[in-house]
Design an enzyme around this catalytic site. Structure first.
Site, PDB file in Angstrom:
ATOM      1  N   HIS A 219      99.746  20.791  53.882  1.00  0.00           N
ATOM      2  CA  HIS A 219     101.086  20.917  54.121  1.00  0.00           C
ATOM      3  C   HIS A 219     101.567  21.005  55.920  1.00  0.00           C
ATOM      4  O   HIS A 219     102.643  21.362  56.119  1.00  0.00           O
ATOM      5  CB  HIS A 219     101.996  22.281  53.545  1.00  0.00           C
TER       6      HIS A 219
ATOM      7  N   GLU B  25     106.538  11.921  43.159  1.00  0.00           N
ATOM      8  CA  GLU B  25     107.120  11.206  44.350  1.00  0.00           C
ATOM      9  C   GLU B  25     106.751   9.840  44.241  1.00  0.00           C
ATOM     10  O   GLU B  25     107.817   9.004  44.758  1.00  0.00           O
ATOM     11  CB  GLU B  25     106.094  11.637  45.556  1.00  0.00           C
TER      12      GLU B  25
END
Lengths: 327, 330
Positions: A129, A60
């Site tokens: 998450h 990322e």
């Protein structure tokens, strides 16, 4: 006007902008051959090829930085970070470079990059998450933050964000990609600043953004039908900058404010809207403003506990009744 | 390198040395604030590589030790010094400072203060070049310690997967701030680390500009021909501390002496004197002229330039009057 899903609206915006400008590219994990986790780029790999629809490695920080660098030389990257939880890994590049490069270069460079990412709690995804990170992004100067609550906004905000010369973070939601809504047939551009009146009312203003707009709308229906309270709902689709004028106008009309956020209360949208109300229209208030926020906990895996951690429509109704002294 | 070029670049490196040493003085005089990272001792790296490249055409970026890379890329030394003095005539109008020198017109894409931060940015510029179909390359200069950041690996991997036209130049000065490379880094030879990504690389003496130039030619030819990234490790040494706040207590006098004997300016000067290309007196004359130029021209300009106006405080936070903020041109 056609009713389409949120993901279809995003896909249409990607497609139109990529057709218009060969320097618009999109990149992210599984967005190409696999069609995108949320289908926001479905079919674009076949249409535009691997140079413009880029399946990235799971890096990322790396690919976000790469997109930012490409934007220095005229490329218009739309970067999808699969989950906002992973965006922490890209923070150095977003905050230290994208948000600051125009400033520290004295206006010589700019980073017209779009970063899209879903946050929010979904279905038992666990603590790592389920983050709601909009508060983190909106605290940094040099970055725009928008958060679409319906397909029309998802389409129109992405269209404008791609063309805007500032870095824009688009905060989406894990649970909203299949939501249906009307989107204009013709091209449509949402302003990147401002707010929308999602429901007109006169008795209290419910401030929401992204998914919490829908909790506010549902609460407003209950308040109207069962309690005779006519609530206004303001959709704060722009989180940075927040719409000071819109907040002031609504509170000046209703004299009451309840801010509804899916995130933990500290240093968030609620506290910021309250501060704006204090600064802009304190003497218009008939009651202290109230926040309806998530519990200050990492999100648990257990389904019952998970539901307890985030606000519900009933929490919004209860907060309003309490503010009116009706509970 | 041609003899005339060697002579010119020696003079340029002498200018760089004097420029940096004058910055040191200005910092002590409190004319320059914040952090200041000087390049003295490492000159052959930037000059050798950029002599082999096309500054102004190729994109260049680096870390916070950036003054000289900017100047060699074509940014005016006056604008750099004025930036260090935090003046409105500075290349970034006094908003950037020593660690953030930029020259977009010269394609000097900036100095960045997060160690390793430019790795993916450079790959991104290279991606942009590739999309637009130009023959430019992106050259990214960073120190050895940057290679211990995660984005080093992420960026090399992506650069290779997508065959991006980027040259990573590792200026290995043996220290990450004050920690010697052996104490922080499992594989001391940095060029070996990029083998993991199947990227061609070389390690050469960074104090001899002709060696640097020759190695950079090979590297740049490789990248420009479309064969993908390249990693060039240059063994060098900085004379000053990591920054001005560095006590420099972690190095031995013996080590410093050893590297002083391999001074990049002296190596080239002695070679050119030996070949009869210049005389010692000529070199001394240059030095006198350069010191005078820096004082009378560059420092004077920086000193006499105005402070930034207050309206600059928030002028460049976001784009001015961007129509899409309002949903398009209405």
């Amino acid at each position: 006007m056609a009713e389409i899903m949120y993901w279809e609206a995003l896909r249409r915006a990607h497609d139109e902008e990529m057709t218009r400008d060969p320097l618009v590219i999109c990149m992210g994990e599984d967005i190409g051959v696999a069609g995108g986790t949320y289908k926001a780029t479905n079919g674009l790999f076949d249409k535009y090829g691997p140079e413009r629809v880029i399946d990235t490695p799971i890096s990322e920080g790396g690919y976000t930085g790469l997109g930012i660098g490409a934007s220095f030389v005229g490329v218009r990257p739309i970067i999808e970070i699969m989950s906002v939880n992973f965006a922490w890994l890209a923070m150095d590049q977003v905050f230290n470079t994208a948000a600051k490069v125009r400033y520290m270069s004295g206006g010589q460079l700019e980073a017209p990059v779009v970063v899209r990412s879903p946050g929010g709690t979904a279905h038992q995804l666990g603590a790592q998450h389920s983050a709601r990170m909009e508060k983190v992004f909106m605290g940094v100067a040099g970055l725009r933050v928008v958060t679409p609550s319906n397909p029309r906004q998802a389409y129109g905000l992405l269209k404008s964000a791609v063309r805007c010369n500032d870095p824009v973070f688009i905060n989406e939601h894990e649970l909203m990609y299949n939501m249906k809504g009307d989107v204009p047939d013709e091209e449509y551009f949402m302003p990147l600043e401002g707010s929308e009146v999602a429901r007109e009312g006169i008795d209290v203003t419910l401030f929401g953004y992204n998914i919490s707009v829908h909790w506010c709308l549902a609460a407003a229906e209950i308040l109207a039908s069962k309690h005779g309270i006519n609530a206004e709902v303001i959709d704060l689709y722009s989180l940075s900058p927040l719409d000071r004028e819109g907040i002031k106008a609504s509170v000046s009309k209703t004299h009451r404010a309840v801010i509804v956020e899916e995130a933990e209360p500290a240093v968030g949208v609620g506290s910021e809207v309250m501060a704006i109300i204090n600064e802009e229209c304190f003497f218009e208030l008939d009651a202290p403003p109230v926040r309806v926020s998530a519990k200050n906990v990492p999100i648990p895996y257990n389904h019952t506990l998970e539901k307890m951690a985030i606000p519900t429509t009933q929490d919004v109704v209860d907060a309003v009744l309490k503010q009116f002294g009706l509970s | 390198m041609k003899p005339a070029d060697k002579k010119r670049v020696l003079k340029e490196m002498l200018f760089a040395r004097r420029f940096e040493e004058r910055c040191y003085e200005a910092y002590v005089e409190r004319k320059i604030g914040g952090f200041l990272h000087l390049y003295s001792g490492e000159e052959a790296c930037a000059y050798g590589v950029l002599e082999a490249a096309k500054p102004g055409h190729d994109y260049v970026m680096t870390s916070y030790r950036d003054h000289i890379h900017a100047i060699k890329s074509g940014v005016s030394p006056k604008a750099v010094m004025a930036e260090l003095f935090a003046k409105e005539t500075g290349c970034c109008k006094g908003l950037g400072g020593s660690m953030h020198i930029f020259g977009a017109e010269q394609r000097f894409m900036g100095g960045y203060a997060l160690v390793g931060g430019p790795f993916p940015l450079a790959a991104g510029i290279a991606k942009g070049i590739k999309l637009k179909g130009g023959d430019e390359i992106c050259i990214c200069f960073l120190g050895d310690a940057a290679n211990n950041q995660g984005v080093f690996h992420e960026s090399l991997n992506m650069a290779k997967v997508w065959d991006l036209p980027v040259l990573y130049v590792c200026e290995n000065n043996l220290y990450g701030i004050g920690t010697r490379i052996e104490r922080s880094t499992a594989v001391v030879d940095q060029y070996k680390r990029v083998g993991a990504y199947d990227i061609p690389s070389a390690q050469v003496d960074g104090q001899d500009i002709e060696t640097v130039y020759d190695a950079a030619k090979i590297a740049i030819d490789h990248v420009r021909s479309g064969k993908g990234p390249y990693f060039l490790e240059l063994m060098t040494y900085r004379y000053r501390g990591h920054s001005m706040s560095d006590s420099n207590a972690y190095r031995t006098k013996e080590e410093e002496q050893l590297w002083n004997e391999r001074d990049p300016l002296n190596i080239l000067r002695d070679r050119l004197v030996g070949a009869g290309e210049i005389t010692v007196d000529e070199y001394k004359q240059w030095d006198t002229e350069i010191i005078a130029e820096i004082e009378d021209d560059i420092i004077k300009f920086a000193e006499e330039s105005p402070e930034p106006s207050a309206e600059l405080l928030d002028k460049y936070v976001l784009a001015e009057n961007d129509p899409w903020v309002r949903g398009g041109a209405k």
